[in-house]
Scaffold this motif. Structure first.
Motif, mmCIF file in Angstrom:
data_model
loop_
_atom_site.group_PDB
_atom_site.id
_atom_site.type_symbol
_atom_site.label_atom_id
_atom_site.label_comp_id
_atom_site.label_asym_id
_atom_site.label_seq_id
_atom_site.Cartn_x
_atom_site.Cartn_y
_atom_site.Cartn_z
ATOM 1 N N UNK A 141 -1.981 10.435 7.830
ATOM 2 C CA UNK A 141 -1.494 11.638 7.382
ATOM 3 C C UNK A 141 -1.504 11.847 5.585
ATOM 4 N N UNK A 142 -1.688 12.883 5.309
ATOM 5 C CA UNK A 142 -1.607 13.286 3.744
ATOM 6 C C UNK A 142 -0.160 12.635 3.248
ATOM 7 N N UNK A 143 0.894 13.238 4.003
ATOM 8 C CA UNK A 143 2.172 13.011 3.307
ATOM 9 C C UNK A 143 2.632 11.664 3.109
ATOM 10 N N UNK A 144 1.848 10.595 3.817
ATOM 11 C CA UNK A 144 2.127 9.361 3.385
ATOM 12 C C UNK A 144 1.261 8.433 2.540
ATOM 13 N N UNK A 145 0.365 9.285 1.947
ATOM 14 C CA UNK A 145 -0.726 8.703 0.973
ATOM 15 C C UNK A 145 -0.103 7.844 -0.059
ATOM 16 N N UNK A 146 0.930 8.031 -0.486
ATOM 17 C CA UNK A 146 1.514 7.140 -1.478
ATOM 18 C C UNK A 146 2.471 5.926 -1.120
ATOM 19 N N UNK A 147 2.254 5.694 0.167
ATOM 20 C CA UNK A 147 3.156 4.562 0.813
ATOM 21 C C UNK A 147 2.150 3.663 1.599
#
Length: 162
Positions: free
Chosen positions: A70-76
């Protein structure tokens, strides 16, 4: 020497990983890695998979990938690091993690997550020395060798800019 993993490293990485899977409670999985699967992972994680090469012998590896989809987790990202027990306390794990963290920061990752078995207090201490903080515990979510195991989450904030 820490370097990016190559497909030729897949057999050695799989052997090291499979030792951990077969003989320890450090991972909850019981499914061993194939050389082909590890080679695919090395290819798919280009720039995100490092090995420690001691004169031609792979004595450890570290890699990171998506924490969740999912895009909301892209930086994790979530990582794995494993060092041959013969090389413990020699700086290999630290060197691998330094390379991994630098790569994740260069890619723009904001948070790196470690998911650690409660059977591995040494990993918790190791990660704490690297600046990871414990952020959660999921009691008894893992089962291996007839034992219930907790999953400890630790994280390190990387790039702090918005």
């Amino acid at each position: 020497m820490i370097r990016l993993a190559q497909s030729e490293d897949a057999g050695a990485v799989a052997a090291l990983w499979n030792w951990m899977i077969r003989d320890t409670l450090l991972t909850f999985t019981t499914h061993e890695k194939t050389t082909t699967a590890v080679a695919d992972m090395i290819r798919d994680r280009s720039g995100r998979f490092f090995v420690c090469d001691d004169d031609g012998r792979v004595c450890g590896f570290a890699t990171y990938g998506a924490f969740r989809s999912g895009p909301g987790y892209a930086a994790t990202c979530e990582h794995s690091v494993l060092v041959d027990p013969h090389y413990h306390r020699g700086g290999v794990g630290r060197s691998l993690m330094d390379a991994l963290i630098a790569a994740a920061e260069a890619e723009g990752m904001h948070v790196m997550v470690a998911a650690i078995s409660s059977a591995n207090p040494q990993a918790m201490s190791f990660h704490a020395r690297l600046g990871f903080e414990q952020v959660g515990v999921m009691p008894q979510v893992g089962r291996k060798a007839g034992q219930w195991l907790d999953l400890i989450f630790m994280q390190k904030m990387l790039n702090l800019a918005p």
